[in-house]
Design a protein around this motif. Structure first.
Motif, short mmCIF file in Angstrom:
data_model
loop_
_atom_site.label_atom_id
_atom_site.label_comp_id
_atom_site.label_asym_id
_atom_site.label_seq_id
_atom_site.Cartn_x
_atom_site.Cartn_y
_atom_site.Cartn_z
N ASP A 192 43.40 -14.20 35.75
CA ASP A 192 42.96 -15.18 34.97
C ASP A 192 44.28 -16.47 35.55
O ASP A 192 44.19 -17.61 35.51
CB ASP A 192 43.40 -15.31 33.20
CG ASP A 192 42.30 -14.74 32.36
OD1 ASP A 192 41.27 -14.18 33.02
OD2 ASP A 192 42.85 -14.29 31.26
N ARG A 193 45.21 -16.53 36.63
CA ARG A 193 45.87 -17.45 37.47
C ARG A 193 45.76 -17.32 38.31
O ARG A 193 45.41 -18.66 38.41
CB ARG A 193 47.09 -16.28 37.56
CG ARG A 193 47.86 -17.77 37.49
CD ARG A 193 49.66 -17.10 37.16
NE ARG A 193 50.68 -18.42 38.10
CZ ARG A 193 51.36 -17.65 39.24
NH1 ARG A 193 51.38 -16.95 39.61
NH2 ARG A 193 51.73 -18.80 39.35
N HIS B 36 46.33 -12.31 44.15
CA HIS B 36 47.02 -13.39 42.68
C HIS B 36 48.13 -13.62 43.59
O HIS B 36 48.86 -14.61 44.67
CB HIS B 36 47.69 -12.56 42.20
CG HIS B 36 49.02 -13.07 41.36
ND1 HIS B 36 50.19 -13.07 42.02
CD2 HIS B 36 48.59 -14.41 40.43
CE1 HIS B 36 51.26 -13.97 40.97
NE2 HIS B 36 50.18 -14.48 39.86
N ALA C 250 45.93 -4.96 31.02
CA ALA C 250 46.70 -6.26 30.30
C ALA C 250 46.77 -7.49 31.24
O ALA C 250 46.60 -8.55 31.67
CB ALA C 250 47.61 -5.91 29.15
N MET C 251 47.63 -6.84 32.10
CA MET C 251 48.40 -7.26 33.45
C MET C 251 46.92 -7.57 34.65
O MET C 251 47.01 -9.22 35.20
CB MET C 251 49.16 -6.96 34.70
CG MET C 251 50.16 -7.23 35.08
SD MET C 251 50.39 -9.02 35.09
CE MET C 251 52.25 -8.55 33.91
N TRP C 252 46.62 -7.02 35.20
CA TRP C 252 45.32 -7.21 35.74
C TRP C 252 44.87 -8.54 35.48
O TRP C 252 44.26 -9.51 35.55
CB TRP C 252 43.87 -6.06 35.80
CG TRP C 252 44.60 -4.47 35.96
CD1 TRP C 252 45.15 -4.81 37.14
CD2 TRP C 252 43.98 -3.53 36.02
NE1 TRP C 252 45.85 -2.96 37.03
CE2 TRP C 252 44.99 -2.92 36.33
CE3 TRP C 252 42.59 -3.22 35.37
CZ2 TRP C 252 44.66 -0.76 36.18
CZ3 TRP C 252 42.81 -1.98 35.39
CH2 TRP C 252 43.50 -1.00 35.57
N ARG C 253 44.09 -8.50 33.93
CA ARG C 253 43.46 -10.10 32.85
C ARG C 253 43.87 -10.93 33.12
O ARG C 253 43.52 -12.03 34.07
CB ARG C 253 43.22 -9.11 31.54
CG ARG C 253 42.26 -9.98 31.13
CD ARG C 253 40.74 -10.36 31.04
NE ARG C 253 41.57 -11.61 32.40
CZ ARG C 253 39.79 -11.20 32.54
NH1 ARG C 253 38.75 -10.78 32.91
NH2 ARG C 253 40.08 -12.85 33.75
N ARG C 254 45.89 -10.56 33.22
CA ARG C 254 46.50 -11.80 33.47
C ARG C 254 46.61 -11.98 34.33
O ARG C 254 46.31 -13.65 35.20
CB ARG C 254 47.98 -11.80 32.76
CG ARG C 254 47.93 -11.70 31.15
CD ARG C 254 49.27 -11.93 30.62
NE ARG C 254 50.05 -10.84 31.06
CZ ARG C 254 50.19 -9.46 30.81
NH1 ARG C 254 49.42 -9.39 29.77
NH2 ARG C 254 51.13 -8.40 30.88
N LEU C 255 46.74 -11.19 36.00
CA LEU C 255 46.32 -12.27 36.95
C LEU C 255 45.09 -12.79 37.85
O LEU C 255 45.22 -13.52 38.53
CB LEU C 255 46.45 -11.09 38.14
CG LEU C 255 48.64 -10.16 37.64
CD1 LEU C 255 48.46 -9.41 38.46
CD2 LEU C 255 49.66 -11.31 38.02
N THR D 176 46.01 -7.15 42.88
CA THR D 176 47.77 -7.66 42.93
C THR D 176 47.69 -8.86 44.00
O THR D 176 48.73 -9.22 44.24
CB THR D 176 48.72 -6.88 42.45
OG1 THR D 176 48.55 -5.82 43.33
CG2 THR D 176 48.96 -6.02 41.39
#
Length: 318
Positions: free
Chosen positions: A157-158, A286, A150-155, A283
């Protein structure tokens, strides 16, 4: 240098007034790491001097997770595993606040990390990771992986809002990997407390042996073989991201000499290796795109972890 929040000697002394550590005589920034602010702390009680690490936890470290991370290190250290013990203040707590950040004092461990580990060093590091998994088996704490799918996806997208040039090309490859892997943690595999950041710079050696495993702040509950996949991705590739087969074999041999993998774990390892490489690619990407040049830290190259995915995918397809 990994210094995001400056601390003066006077500020450190006021904070440490809540501890029974003696007089603070030296405070020096620690120049490695990219997540939190760390200082080497030296105190004096009578004629005796002692060293500690003073850590201020920055934005990526969820403050609510710190009891798990510190509790895990205390659990391991209390059972003879080579890792630092968190130091309690006079109230029996591990955490305080310093300059607007959660802060803790950790035992200083001697040794140094190896820039060019030998095969024997690789095997030793693998064996200690297996010991970590075995020793942590009785730890009751639980923490969801803070840098999971879920964090991979959010990062990602950012990153899309700021990526250009080479970073845009890397992001396109990250997107393809996200679509291919989806959620790689669906197998029924042995689960427990894992380090999740078992890189060479978090493993100290002294006189040819591992003297300490440090920096448990990505520690969480997860598949044990995913922790091995992260470690192999960290130890078994050169600076350009090319696989070093002898290093990979030595590290895994050391691990399995202590804790042999099940057939299911062995089958899942290439896929989880690709997941580990993806995790550190996104990561790092980002961090590079959104790097604040006023911070005294240099972003790490995401491309060298992207190249690791090719190795793991080839193994999975073999």
């Amino acid at each position: 240098m990994a210094v995001f929040t400056p601390v003066s000697l006077d500020e450190a002394r006021r904070f440490l007034a809540g501890y029974d550590l003696g007089e603070v005589v030296e405070l020096a920034a620690i120049a490695e790491g990219v997540e939190n602010t760390n200082y080497r702390l030296e105190t004096r009680q009578g004629s005796a001097r002692r060293r500690f690490v003073l850590t201020l936890f920055e934005a990526r470290t969820d403050e609510a997770s710190l009891p798990f991370c510190l509790g895990l290190t205390a659990h391991l250290a209390g059972r003879g595993f080579p890792c630092p013990t968190p130091i309690e203040d006079r109230s029996g707590g591990w955490l305080g606040r310093l300059n607007g950040r959660a802060a803790a004092v950790i035992e200083w461990k001697t040794g140094a990390w190896l820039r060019t580990p030998s095969q024997a060093d690789q095997a030793a590091a693998g064996a200690v990771l297996a010991r970590l998994h075995q020793t942590a088996s009785g730890f009751a704490g639980r923490r969801d992986n803070p840098v999971g799918p879920a964090m991979w996806r959010r990062l990602a997208d950012r990153c899309a809002a700021g990526a250009s040039g080479e970073d845009r090309s890397l992001l396109d490859q990250v997107e393809a990997a996200l679509a291919r892997l989806d959620d790689p943690f669906t197998d029924d595999l042995p689960v427990g407390a894992i380090h999740a950041d078992y890189f060479p710079d978090n493993i100290l050696f002294e006189e040819g042996a591992v003297s300490a495993v440090i920096d448990f702040y990505f520690g969480c509950t997860g598949p044990l073989v995913y922790d091995l996949a992260i470690a192999l991705s960290a130890w078994g590739f050169d600076a350009e991201g090319r696989a070093m087969p002898e290093a990979l074999a030595a590290f895994q041999r050391g691990y399995e000499a202590v804790r042999p993998l099940s057939e299911a774990e062995r089958a899942a390892l290439p896929r989880l290796g690709e997941a580990a490489a993806l995790r550190f690619t996104v990561t790092r990407l980002h961090d590079r795109i959104f790097h604040d040049p006023s911070k005294l830290v240099t972003p790490k190259d995401p491309a060298v972890f992207l190249r690791r995915m090719d190795h793991w995918r080839a193994l999975e397809n073999a």
